[in-house]
Design an enzyme around this catalytic site. Structure first.
Site: not given
Length: 321
Positions: A194, A232, A247, A312
Site C-alpha cells: 500500500k 512487504e 494499492k 467502485y
C-alpha cells in the site's frame, strides 16, 4: 514470394476477436466497496465518489443484494463511527456500523463474501492508523488493537478481514488472535503493498479519515519503490496472509505483475477512489466514453495479473461488460 505476416486477420470481426482474446474480465473478478454509517434509512451520495453512498446498515443490505444479483461475489465494508477517540475504540465496538452491517448482510445473504477493512484511521480523533507516541504512530502497541478490530468483525460474521494500516507484524497478530478465538476459517486479505499515494483524496473525504497532522509516509510505501513491495508481500505471506493487495492499481500495474510472478497467493488490485473520480469527472465533461474506458482500465488490471479487483465501478462495469 515472401509470406506476409498478417496479425490483422485475427481482428477482422467481433467473433474472431472474442475467440482469441487473451484476457477475460467478468463480474466474478470484482469486489465492491461499501461505506456504512450510523443510523437507519440513510442513503446519501458521497460527493467525491458520485454513484457511491453512505449507507446505514439496513440500507447496506439493499446494496449487497444488488451486488449479489449482479454476480459480484464480494463486498468490502468500510465504516464511519458514531464516536472517535485517541485509541479508535469504536472500531471494535460490536454496536458500530461495520459490525451491525456485517451481521445484517450475512443474515440476508449468507453466500455473499463479506470482507471488512481493518484500520484505525476512521476511528481515531487524530486520523492516523495507530496509537500515537508524541507525533509518531507507535507500531507494536497498535497491533493488539488491530487484532481486536479483526476479531470483532469475525464475530459479526465477516468471511475475510483486510488490514490496511501498514503496521509491521499486524497480519501475524490478527492471525494469532483469530486462530486462538476459534475463527481460523476467517481469511486475511492484506493490504501488503500500500503506497503513500495522491490517489486517495476522495476516499479520505468519504471515510472522514484524513490525518489531523502530518501524513502517512512514515508507514505507507514510497511510490518510487518496487523491490520493497516484494519484501512487504513476502512478510505478509510468512505471517499468514491468504490474499495480498496492491494499492493503488492503475499507476502500479508493474507491481501487480511482479507480485503475481513471484508469489503463489491470489493478488488483488485496488482501483482506488482517485482513479474512479478522475474517470467520473472526465465523463461528466463529455471528454471520454465512460463504459469503454472503465472496461479497458479494469481489463488492464486483470491482464497485469490481478486475480480480483476492488473497484467502485463494479456495479456499472457488470452492466457494461
Amino acid at each position: 514470394m515472401a509470406i506476409v505476416q498478417r496479425p490483422r486477420r485475427l481482428r477482422v470481426s467481433g467473433g474472431i476477436r472474442s475467440m482469441v482474446r487473451e484476457t477475460a474480465l467478468a463480474a466474478a473478478d470484482l469486489i465492491y466497496p461499501v461505506f456504512v454509517v450510523p443510523g437507519s434509512k440513510v442513503k446519501k451520495e458521497i460527493a467525491s465518489l458520485p454513484g457511491n453512498y453512505h449507507l446505514s446498515p439496513d440500507m447496506a443490505v439493499d446494496i449487497a443484494k444488488a451486488v449479489y444479483a449482479a454476480g459480484i461475489p464480494a463486498i468490502l465494508v468500510f465504516g464511519l463511527p458514531e464516536y472517535k477517540d485517541e485509541r479508535g475504540s469504536s472500531a471494535w465496538d460490536m454496536n458500530s456500523p461495520v459490525q451491525q452491517a456485517v451481521m445484517a448482510i450475512k443474515q440476508a445473504l449468507p453466500e455473499l463474501v463479506v470482507i471488512t477493512d481493518v484500520c484505525l484511521c476512521q476511528y481515531t480523533d487524530h486520523g492516523h492508523c495507530g496509537l500515537l507516541n508524541g507525533d509518531k504512530v507507535d507500531n507494536d502497541p497498535t497491533l493488539p488493537l488491530l487484532a481486536a478490530v479483526a476479531h470483532s468483525h469475525a464475530q459479526a460474521g465477516a468471511d475475510m478481514v483486510a488490514p490496511s494500516d501498514m503496521m509491521d507484524g499486524r497480519v501475524a497478530a490478527i492471525r494469532e488472535l483469530l486462530d486462538r478465538s476459534d475463527c481460523s476459517d476467517v481469511s486475511i486479505m492484506s493490504y501488503s503493498a500500500k503506497y503513500a499515494s495522491g490517489y486517495y483524496g476522495p476516499f479520505r473525504d468519504a471515510a472522514d479519515s484524513s490525518p489531523q497532522f502530518g501524513d502517512r509516509r512514515a508507514y505507507q510505501m514510497d511510490p518510487a519503490n518496487s523491490r520493497e513491495a516484494l519484501k512487504e508481500v513476502a512478510l505478509d505471506v510468512a505471517e499468514g496472509a491468504d490474499i495480498v493487495i496492491v494499492k493503488p492499481a492503475l499507476a502500479y500495474l508493474d507491481i501487480v505483475r511482479q507480485v503475481k510472478d513471484k508469489f503463489l497467493l491470489p493478488v488483488a488490485a485496488y482501483n482506488v477512489s482517485g482513479e474512479y473520480a478522475m474517470v467520473k469527472a472526465a465523463a461528466a465533461q463529455g471528454l471520454i466514453d465512460e463504459p469503454r474506458l472503465v472496461i479497458e482500465t479494469l481489463t488492464s488490471m486483470k491482464r497485469a495479473g490481478a486475480d480480483t479487483i476492488i473497484t467502485y465501478h463494479a456495479l456499472d462495469a457488470v452492466r457494461w461488460l
